[in-house]
Design an enzyme around this catalytic site. Structure first.
Site, PDB file in Angstrom:
ATOM      1  N   THR A   1       0.843  -1.201   0.000  1.00 47.96           N
ATOM      2  CA  THR A   1       0.000   0.000   0.000  1.00 47.96           C
ATOM      3  C   THR A   1       0.876   1.248   0.000  1.00 47.96           C
ATOM      4  O   THR A   1       0.650   2.188  -0.779  1.00 47.96           O
ATOM      5  CB  THR A   1      -0.938   0.006   1.220  1.00 47.96           C
TER       6      THR A   1
ATOM      7  N   LYS B   1     -14.421   0.171  17.380  1.00 48.94           N
ATOM      8  CA  LYS B   1     -14.762   0.340  18.794  1.00 48.94           C
ATOM      9  C   LYS B   1     -14.633   1.802  19.198  1.00 48.94           C
ATOM     10  O   LYS B   1     -15.448   2.322  19.979  1.00 48.94           O
ATOM     11  CB  LYS B   1     -13.842  -0.528  19.660  1.00 48.94           C
TER      12      LYS B   1
ATOM     13  N   ARG C   1     -37.802 -16.820  -9.787  1.00 53.02           N
ATOM     14  CA  ARG C   1     -39.187 -16.457 -10.092  1.00 53.02           C
ATOM     15  C   ARG C   1     -40.140 -17.036  -9.054  1.00 53.02           C
ATOM     16  O   ARG C   1     -41.081 -16.386  -8.612  1.00 53.02           O
ATOM     17  CB  ARG C   1     -39.548 -16.958 -11.497  1.00 53.02           C
ATOM     18  N   TYR C   2     -39.910 -18.285  -8.680  1.00 55.54           N
ATOM     19  CA  TYR C   2     -40.643 -18.925  -7.577  1.00 55.54           C
ATOM     20  C   TYR C   2     -39.889 -20.180  -7.188  1.00 55.54           C
ATOM     21  O   TYR C   2     -38.852 -20.512  -7.779  1.00 55.54           O
ATOM     22  CB  TYR C   2     -42.097 -19.240  -7.949  1.00 55.54           C
TER      23      TYR C   2
ATOM     24  N   HIS D   1     -37.042 -34.535 -12.581  1.00 54.54           N
ATOM     25  CA  HIS D   1     -37.556 -34.537 -11.209  1.00 54.54           C
ATOM     26  C   HIS D   1     -36.571 -35.204 -10.245  1.00 54.54           C
ATOM     27  O   HIS D   1     -36.962 -36.021  -9.412  1.00 54.54           O
ATOM     28  CB  HIS D   1     -38.923 -35.209 -11.132  1.00 54.54           C
TER      29      HIS D   1
ATOM     30  N   ASN E   1     -36.668 -46.741  -3.324  1.00 56.66           N
ATOM     31  CA  ASN E   1     -35.887 -47.946  -3.585  1.00 56.66           C
ATOM     32  C   ASN E   1     -35.395 -47.927  -5.029  1.00 56.66           C
ATOM     33  O   ASN E   1     -36.173 -47.636  -5.935  1.00 56.66           O
ATOM     34  CB  ASN E   1     -36.732 -49.201  -3.339  1.00 56.66           C
TER      35      ASN E   1
ATOM     36  N   ARG F   1     -39.424 -52.784  -2.928  1.00 56.60           N
ATOM     37  CA  ARG F   1     -38.406 -53.073  -3.931  1.00 56.60           C
ATOM     38  C   ARG F   1     -38.955 -53.894  -5.098  1.00 56.60           C
ATOM     39  O   ARG F   1     -38.436 -53.801  -6.222  1.00 56.60           O
ATOM     40  CB  ARG F   1     -37.248 -53.805  -3.236  1.00 56.60           C
TER      41      ARG F   1
ATOM     42  N   ASP G   1     -38.649 -62.201  -3.934  1.00 58.60           N
ATOM     43  CA  ASP G   1     -39.629 -61.876  -4.974  1.00 58.60           C
ATOM     44  C   ASP G   1     -39.109 -60.827  -5.953  1.00 58.60           C
ATOM     45  O   ASP G   1     -39.410 -60.881  -7.154  1.00 58.60           O
ATOM     46  CB  ASP G   1     -40.962 -61.424  -4.360  1.00 58.60           C
TER      47      ASP G   1
ATOM     48  N   ARG H   1     -24.533 -50.350   1.145  1.00 61.00           N
ATOM     49  CA  ARG H   1     -25.729 -49.880   0.448  1.00 61.00           C
ATOM     50  C   ARG H   1     -25.559 -48.419   0.019  1.00 61.00           C
ATOM     51  O   ARG H   1     -24.669 -47.722   0.502  1.00 61.00           O
ATOM     52  CB  ARG H   1     -26.981 -50.034   1.327  1.00 61.00           C
TER      53      ARG H   1
END
Length: 535
Positions: free
Chosen positions: A52, A152, A231-232, A290, A439, A459, A489, A531
């Site tokens: 400076t 201060k 906008r929203y 989405h 899932n 699932r 299943d 997982r």
């Protein structure tokens, strides 16, 4: 411990304070020379430090080095310059008190009426991606001490922390001095400045601590500044805005090159797309709708235009859902990929960069939002989610860089270990399912998704959805499940449709039923022991 209390009658009236001596030490040199010119024209003594002082002197104005005031040279590469009684005594002396005035006289200390200081560029250094040592060097010590001391003592000292305040100060200098109200307003800005600075430093340290794998912090500070109102929000009746986090390097800092303003949902989907595409090492594209993928793929082997190949393969997974989707690429978008998008309605495309020819073609789609990532973009280390009354913090769910080596340790519970290309396909499916809301079931062929089942409350339904979307392509595909199958299943649905291999975490009390089914049907199955829920 608080200082001594003084009787109110001891304080002398002091509104307008003429500026005779100024301490100037700034990192941001914007408009420094015009300020120095105004101070010099008013015969104000300028005391300054380092670069400076050099800037002011080079402009032809007299300046006193701070070392001449302290009687001590700047030291430790500039870490110690102004931390001295001859500086801080001049900043903190309350000259409304006769006793303070006498002490300065006895000690040979001259007061300051003006301090101009802005702090080291800490936030900018963090954003640049600099290393730890370089960032630490930008933690200002003397600057905040000067600013806080002056603020201060606003009854006697005017403190300026931004070039935006220079015109008002220049006017005050030529007009006889600063008023008490002006000094009080400047002090408020100064304390906000140092508070924001300290918050940025604290946030950086918190993130560095998190990166080192120690306990999560007892206190968490998150600072963000509003970039733009939106906008929203998720719906038209909700207010929304996009904020930039200090030190951020993500979708919030992306450069929008064209298109309509981004919406709340655009940002959510674009971030999900990035998370997905950048999980892949090879050139990859993710198409999101989405917040869920409707297509993920890496380039086909030997493709001439790898990123264009990845996009075509991702789009083929679910062309219907890809309409109005958000696309992320983990490589520069080429003209060929832009040509792929010519007849596909797309809301947003985000990538590290775009070929000039691709941008020219995109101009024909004026509503398409084109976002270029900041050069220092990287995956977040932590996930934060607001809950009522607080927030949740967790490590981001990431895959190790050596996932191929990790996959060698997966437990083979049925069938034979696949050939290398099929193993890569399984790894791709496993990585892809992390980006799908639980899932999650992902079907893949040749490291491209062919069917995705997501967000179901059981699932089995996710398996049925993935198979339905894959159609004939399910035959010979591999499947990945983000969590274990509680019953056999779900795997039954996949095997009946023609899935040849399955990767899943394992861990169900009924794992043996699923293993027995896979062995009976000759289907390869791996347990990963880990997982990847994504809610």
């Amino acid at each position: 411990m608080a200082g001594p209390r003084h009787d109110p009658s001891e304080y002398r009236e002091r509104d307008v304070v003429p500026i005779r001596r100024a301490l100037v030490s700034v990192s941001d040199k914007t408009d420094l020379v015009p300020l120095a010119e105004a101070l010099a024209a008013a015969d104000v003594e300028i005391v300054s430090t380092g670069s400076t002082a050099a800037t002011i002197r080079a402009a032809g104005y007299a300046v006193t080095d701070v070392s001449a005031v302290t009687g001590f040279p700047e030291m430790l590469d500039g870490r110690v310059k102004t931390l001295h009684p001859h500086v801080h005594g001049g900043l903190l002396a309350d000259l409304r008190l006769t006793s303070h005035e006498q002490q300065l006289s006895e000690l040979g200390i001259e007061p300051f009426e003006l301090v101009v200081a802005n702090l080291y560029p800490f936030v900018e250094t963090v954003r640049s991606g600099a290393g730890t040592d370089d960032v630490v060097e930008q933690i200002d010590i003397g600057g905040p001490a000067m600013v806080r001391a002056s603020a201060k003592n606003y009854a006697n000292v005017a403190v300026v922390v931004s070039p935006e305040s220079y015109p008002a100060v220049i006017e005050a200098v030529s007009g006889g001095g600063t008023s008490l109200e002006q000094r009080k307003q400047l002090a408020a800005r100064a304390f906000a400045h140092t508070a924001n600075y300290d918050r940025a430093v604290a946030t950086w340290f918190s993130e560095e601590t998190l990166a080192e794998g120690v306990d999560l912090p007892q206190h968490l500070t998150i600072k963000a500044e509003r970039i733009n109102p939106l906008r929203y929000g998720e719906n038209a009746h909700q207010r929304a805005a996009i904020y930039s986090r200090v030190g951020g390097h993500g979708i919030a800092q992306a450069d929008q090159l064209q298109g309509k303003p981004m919406s709340y949902n655009n940002y959510v989907d674009a971030d999900a797309a990035l998370r997905t595409a950048f999980d892949m090492v090879l050139p990859a594209v993710a198409i999101i709708k989405h917040a869920n993928p409707c297509g993920i793929a890496v380039s086909a082997p030997g493709a001439l235009d790898e990123i264009a190949s990845a996009h075509l393969r991702a789009h083929e997974c679910d062309p219907l859902s890809a309409f109005g989707g958000v696309i992320a690429a983990n490589r520069t978008v080429t003209l060929k990929m832009a040509e792929n998008l010519r007849d596909i309605f797309t809301e947003v495309i985000v990538a590290p960069d775009f070929a000039p020819e691709a941008l020219e073609l995109f101009k024909l789609k004026k509503n398409l939002r084109v976002l270029r990532l900041p050069t220092d973009w990287k995956q977040e280390r932590m996930d934060v989610r607001l809950v009522s009354g607080g927030l949740l913090l967790q490590d981001a769910d990431r895959f190790p860089d050596d996932i191929e080596s990790v996959a060698q340790g997966w437990e083979l519970v049925s069938g034979e270990r696949p050939a290398a290309d099929q193993m890569q396909n399984l790894i791709f499916a496993w990585k892809s399912c992390r980006a799908v809301k639980s899932n999650a079931i992902v079907l893949a062929k040749g490291s491209a998704t062919v069917g995705i089942g997501m967000g179901q409350v059981n699932r089995v339904d996710s398996c049925k959805l993935a198979v339905e979307r894959a159609g004939d392509r399910v035959v010979g595909s591999v499947a990945a499940s983000d969590a274990y199958f509680p019953f056999s299943d779900g795997p039954q649905v996949l095997m009946d449709a023609g899935v040849m291999a399955i990767v899943q975490p394992g861990g169900s009390v009924r794992d043996q039923e699923t293993i027995d089914l896979a062995r009976e049907r000759g289907v390869t199955m791996f347990f990963t022991g880990e997982r990847h829920f994504f809610h």
